[in-house]
Scaffold this motif. Structure first.
Motif, PDB file in Angstrom:
ATOM      1  N   ALA A  45       0.841  -1.202   0.000  1.00  0.00           N
ATOM      2  CA  ALA A  45       0.000   0.000   0.000  1.00  0.00           C
ATOM      3  C   ALA A  45       0.873   1.249   0.000  1.00  0.00           C
ATOM      4  N   GLY A  46       0.357   2.325  -0.576  1.00  0.00           N
ATOM      5  CA  GLY A  46       1.042   3.616  -0.523  1.00  0.00           C
ATOM      6  C   GLY A  46       2.146   3.756  -1.560  1.00  0.00           C
ATOM      7  N   TYR A  47       3.036   4.698  -1.312  1.00  0.00           N
ATOM      8  CA  TYR A  47       4.096   5.032  -2.262  1.00  0.00           C
ATOM      9  C   TYR A  47       5.255   4.050  -2.142  1.00  0.00           C
ATOM     10  N   GLY A  48       5.855   3.676  -3.260  1.00  0.00           N
ATOM     11  CA  GLY A  48       7.026   2.794  -3.231  1.00  0.00           C
ATOM     12  C   GLY A  48       6.859   1.647  -4.195  1.00  0.00           C
ATOM     13  N   GLY A  49       7.951   0.973  -4.427  1.00  0.00           N
ATOM     14  CA  GLY A  49       7.935  -0.121  -5.391  1.00  0.00           C
ATOM     15  C   GLY A  49       7.407  -1.406  -4.789  1.00  0.00           C
ATOM     16  N   PHE A  50       7.409  -2.423  -5.605  1.00  0.00           N
ATOM     17  CA  PHE A  50       6.942  -3.739  -5.168  1.00  0.00           C
ATOM     18  C   PHE A  50       7.946  -4.295  -4.168  1.00  0.00           C
ATOM     19  N   PRO A  51       7.495  -4.920  -3.068  1.00  0.00           N
ATOM     20  CA  PRO A  51       8.414  -5.282  -1.983  1.00  0.00           C
ATOM     21  C   PRO A  51       9.294  -6.494  -2.259  1.00  0.00           C
ATOM     22  N   ARG A  52       8.946  -7.296  -3.249  1.00  0.00           N
ATOM     23  CA  ARG A  52       9.725  -8.512  -3.484  1.00  0.00           C
ATOM     24  C   ARG A  52      10.369  -8.469  -4.867  1.00  0.00           C
TER      25      ARG A  52
END
Length: 92
Positions: A45-52
């Motif tokens: 959720a929110g701002y930022g890239g995909f976590p994996r």
């Protein structure tokens, strides 16, 4: 891999070898309330890239197949450990 729709095998409920119907188990939709899914939603959720990182390499040549065997006498079903196959087909 071809497999007949009915097969004679051991039923743990009847405690005997009986005719059993074979059906392929389909994957059900994952629950949104499970902890892993809640964590995934929170991280993405929110701002930022995909976590994996994206999975590298090609797809596996075989897929796991789960089969459900339903006894024709007691109508109870049991699932055996999954098998791997490129193609799977139920025949008459």
């Amino acid at each position: 891999m071809k497999m007949p729709r009915t097969i004679k095998r051991y039923c743990p409920y009847c405690k005997a070898h009986t005719e059993q119907e074979v059906e392929r188990v389909k994957k059900k939709k994952a629950s949104e309330l499970k902890w892993g899914q809640r964590r995934f939603r929170k991280v993405t959720a929110g701002y930022g890239g995909f976590p994996r990182p994206k999975p590298e390499g090609r797809e596996k040549p075989t897929k796991r197949i789960n089969l459900r065997y339903r006894c024709t006498q007691c109508k109870k079903a049991n699932i055996s450990p999954c098998i791997r196959a490129k193609k799977f087909e139920l025949t008459e």
